[in-house]
Design an enzyme around this catalytic site. Sequence first.
Site, mmCIF file in Angstrom:
data_model
loop_
_atom_site.group_PDB
_atom_site.id
_atom_site.type_symbol
_atom_site.label_atom_id
_atom_site.label_comp_id
_atom_site.label_asym_id
_atom_site.label_seq_id
_atom_site.Cartn_x
_atom_site.Cartn_y
_atom_site.Cartn_z
ATOM 1 N N ASP A 47 0.846 -1.190 0.000
ATOM 2 C CA ASP A 47 0.000 0.000 0.000
ATOM 3 C C ASP A 47 0.885 1.246 0.000
ATOM 4 O O ASP A 47 1.792 1.374 0.816
ATOM 5 C CB ASP A 47 -0.900 0.010 1.231
ATOM 6 C CG ASP A 47 -1.749 1.268 1.311
ATOM 7 O OD1 ASP A 47 -2.914 1.215 0.880
ATOM 8 O OD2 ASP A 47 -1.250 2.302 1.815
ATOM 9 N N TYR A 52 2.814 10.202 -0.166
ATOM 10 C CA TYR A 52 3.861 9.678 0.715
ATOM 11 C C TYR A 52 5.251 10.009 0.204
ATOM 12 O O TYR A 52 6.217 9.963 0.962
ATOM 13 C CB TYR A 52 3.740 8.152 0.846
ATOM 14 C CG TYR A 52 2.478 7.646 1.490
ATOM 15 C CD1 TYR A 52 1.592 8.503 2.127
ATOM 16 C CD2 TYR A 52 2.176 6.292 1.462
ATOM 17 C CE1 TYR A 52 0.434 8.030 2.707
ATOM 18 C CE2 TYR A 52 1.031 5.802 2.047
ATOM 19 C CZ TYR A 52 0.154 6.667 2.662
ATOM 20 O OH TYR A 52 -0.985 6.184 3.232
ATOM 21 N N LYS A 80 -2.987 5.964 -4.059
ATOM 22 C CA LYS A 80 -4.042 6.936 -3.768
ATOM 23 C C LYS A 80 -3.792 8.238 -4.524
ATOM 24 O O LYS A 80 -2.653 8.668 -4.681
ATOM 25 C CB LYS A 80 -4.091 7.217 -2.260
ATOM 26 C CG LYS A 80 -4.105 5.960 -1.407
ATOM 27 C CD LYS A 80 -4.011 6.272 0.070
ATOM 28 C CE LYS A 80 -3.808 4.997 0.875
ATOM 29 N NZ LYS A 80 -2.426 4.497 0.790
ATOM 30 N N HIS A 113 -7.629 9.774 -1.668
ATOM 31 C CA HIS A 113 -6.919 9.848 -0.394
ATOM 32 C C HIS A 113 -7.709 10.614 0.665
ATOM 33 O O HIS A 113 -7.809 10.195 1.811
ATOM 34 C CB HIS A 113 -5.550 10.499 -0.613
ATOM 35 C CG HIS A 113 -4.529 10.096 0.383
ATOM 36 N ND1 HIS A 113 -3.189 10.080 0.122
ATOM 37 C CD2 HIS A 113 -4.640 9.685 1.660
ATOM 38 C CE1 HIS A 113 -2.514 9.679 1.178
ATOM 39 N NE2 HIS A 113 -3.384 9.439 2.134
#
Length: 334
Positions: A47, A52, A80, A113
């Site tokens: 994931d 990120y 996402k 997200h």
Amino acid sequence: MAQDEHQFVLKSGHAIPAVGLGTWRAGSDTAHSVQTAIIEAGYRHVDTAAQYGVEQEVGKGLKAAIEAGINRKDLFVTSKIWCTNLAPEKVRPALKNTLKDLQLDYIDLYLIHWPFQLKDGAHQPPEAGEVLEFDMEGVWRGMERLVTDGLVKDIGICNFSVTKLNRLLRSANIPPAVCQVVVSHSILYYKMFSSKMEMEMHPGWKNDKIFEACKNQGIHVTAYSPLGSSEKNLAHDPVVEKIANKLNKTSGQVLIKWALQRGTSVIPKSTKDERIKENIQVFGWEIPEEDFQVLCSIKDEVRTEKRVLTGEELFVNKTHGPYKSASELWDNED
């Protein structure tokens, strides 16, 4: 639990592995962690997210695993779309960038997200005019086209209130397959330097409202942060430790197993090889029903003035809004 304890079957008929590797704040160790998880520990779900900042590293890890003989079809990759790309015309380019970074032709699951559109370069929390009108229906149409075109197998959501979920369901041709819940209304310690990106779900913060709403709609729930949050590390909770000792398991394994037995897949994050391997050793045994219920009875965390609802530091501007409180952000469902 799913019939096969190693996976859950989504409404689409696709299977999502029960345990995956989370990559939030994984940093420079990301590629190594992904390789370790897949090649050495047997993970098949990774994931990640554009926000990120590690998708290129995740891509390196995935490429190494595939070159080592792991079949791409046996892997489940989730990413996402970030808030600055939540406009219908930006959905496909955002996914294309993710595919390029991950070095993949498709991903298995693509999630919204957060259900808020931000202007490019928006502050955290946003300044006046930096939160834009979110065309949820238009964005979802764009997500649906990704499925139709074979670029994504399934689509889903993160950090949705029940109100926003119901709004989406009224217009969706392809309903969300997954809702990732890491703290639908989770809590963060006020001194944290970085914002947690998801909603927690663990015995100390069960998120029953969104969990039940998804269950009623046949939407699978993935629990982010199954071991607890930074200020509430449930691995050291005496109740958890007692049950872990009884079962000859680690506290982390008990917490992950609790989530699986509740019916959610999990994506614990770690950059330590031994912890990565430990976190997936949760098959072939069960938490006895009496102990499971004890874990279920752990009191949900109490919010204090030193804690804030997840998303507050990302989206709430108490001076000029549009969200002037966490309650407004979460549609007064907290």
